[in-house]
Design a protein around this motif. Structure first.
Motif: not given
Length: 424
Positions: A296-309
């Motif tokens: 999955k595309f890496p998280d840029v927010t520092g708060m975790g990426a969404p589970e859905d694609l």
């Protein structure tokens, strides 16, 4: 001698009506698209013709960029073929007036409950961008997909690293791979569609669903989350995560050739990358998909990426109003969705099926089967939002703004103002 000649002439006269009728009975369907690739399309045609020898399909398959230009030219000249490849949203809406509604074709083939036989996301996105009150389906979904990242397995194994889950991890890998002369993330950012794919994943990470609200006028493309996503886009260039010269390179074929040659650690693609394994004489990394794995595309927010694609429909097929043989065209499309042609298509791993229950007849490796199962059983079921946008104008403006920002010709805020202006 004369009697023989007379007899031969009589036989020829008797046979001619039958020959003429056969020629007249053959229906020719012209098909124009960028997908499936020509080798796959030819396999689908061959499978279809076993049961339908009276329908001759003439395909014309080119790369996506060329196809889009040719489609505009054909539409302007009133010369659209019987069948055309479509994306949900902007592309379908651009040609909606040239397309026939497909519900009757679907009901005649699969029954009144036909929609239940497709992955829900395919049906939902088939109507993406329709005007209010228009429930027609102008293209039937053939293939679905997710968009995501891939990594080159032997490069990661040799480095002893795992795929990144955060931007900091991505940056650390970029520094390491750049020092080794390997492209951290190979991208042909000269192509607008891949620029848009990456931005869609960035904005989805930052504010899931917001971009679709902006298209509907419920938010502005100049709002902070959009500018932030555009800023991250620029950082991918400035931080050396994308390879040097990325903006001047096409994704197909230039970036792909580098990926296949083992010169890329990671790259943005989608489920369709599986088809590399089915190409004739594939390079070593492509064979049985042994050289690649998805993440999955890496998280840029520092708060975790969404589970859905993000994802949905890869390609739909529509019948144009110019078609002289809509019934035959319907037969072709529906076979390619759920019949013999569909099985030939899925056997090439061209992408994920839109019709529930299709599966390749053979797998070349355990990794290839595991990747297929992850896409179809885990990832595809999570898709909530479309990879595509509704408006052709917004789509083009976003692709242009991404190029301008990457080149340093405009700021992220100016780029998003350009998109907002296109949505007025």
């Amino acid at each position: 001698m004369l009697r023989k000649a007379t007899l031969s002439l009589l036989l020829l006269i008797l046979l001619l009506p039958g020959l003429t009728a056969t020629a007249q009975d053959e229906v020719v369907i012209h098909f124009r698209s960028w997908s499936p690739v020509i080798a796959t399309t030819e396999a689908m045609i061959e499978a279809f013709n076993v049961a339908n020898p009276d329908i001759r399909i003439e395909p014309n398959i080119t790369n996506y960029t060329e196809y889009i230009v040719d489609l505009q030219t054909m539409a302007a000249g009133g010369a659209l073929p019987d069948l055309i490849g479509l994306e949900p949203g902007a592309l379908t809406q651009q040609y909606r007036d040239h397309l026939m509604p497909m519900q009757d074709c679907a009901v005649a083939t699969w029954g009144e409950d036909w929609e239940s036989q497709f992955y829900p996301v395919g049906i939902e996105q088939a109507r993406l961008g329709n005007p209010e009150g228009d429930d027609n389906i102008y293209g039937l979904p053939v293939l679905t997909q997710t968009i995501n990242m891939w990594y080159t397995v032997p490069i990661f194994e040799e480095a002893g690293v795992e795929p990144p889950a955060t931007y900091d991890e991505l940056l650390a890998l970029a520094d390491m791979f750049n020092a080794q002369g390997i492209a951290p993330v190979m991208i042909g950012a000269g192509d607008g569609w891949i620029r848009r794919d990456v931005y869609m994943q960035l904005i989805h990470n930052i504010a899931p669903g917001l971009i679709y609200q902006a298209e509907d006028g419920e938010a502005s493309f100049t709002d902070e989350p959009f500018v932030e996503a555009m800023t991250w886009w620029k950082r991918l260039f400035d931080d050396g995560i994308f390879q040097m010269g990325a903006l001047g390179m096409s994704h197909y074929p230039a970036a792909v050739e580098q990926i296949q040659g083992g010169r890329a650690a990671m790259f943005p693609m989608g489920a369709w990358w599986q088809q590399q394994a089915a190409n004739p004489n594939p390079p070593p990394l492509d064979q049985n998909l042994q050289g690649y794995a998805a993440f999955k595309f890496p998280d840029v927010t520092g708060m975790g990426a969404p589970e859905d694609l993000l994802g949905g429909i890869d390609v739909m097929l529509g019948v144009t109003r110019d078609s002289a043989n809509p019934e035959a065209a319907c037969k072709v499309i529906t076979d390619w969705i759920s019949g013999a042609g569909a099985q030939a298509l899925i056997n090439t791993y061209n992408d994920l099926p839109a019709y529930i229950g299709l599966r390749p007849e053979t797998f070349g490796s355990a990794n290839q089967e595991a990747v297929w199962d992850m896409f179809t059983e885990d990832w595809l079921a999570t898709v909530k939002y479309a990879r595509q946008l509704k408006s052709p104008d917004v789509k083009q403006a976003l692709e242009d703004a991404l190029a301008g920002v990457a080149a340093g010709e405009m700021t992220p805020a100016e780029g998003m103002q350009m998109v907002q202006d296109a949505n007025m």
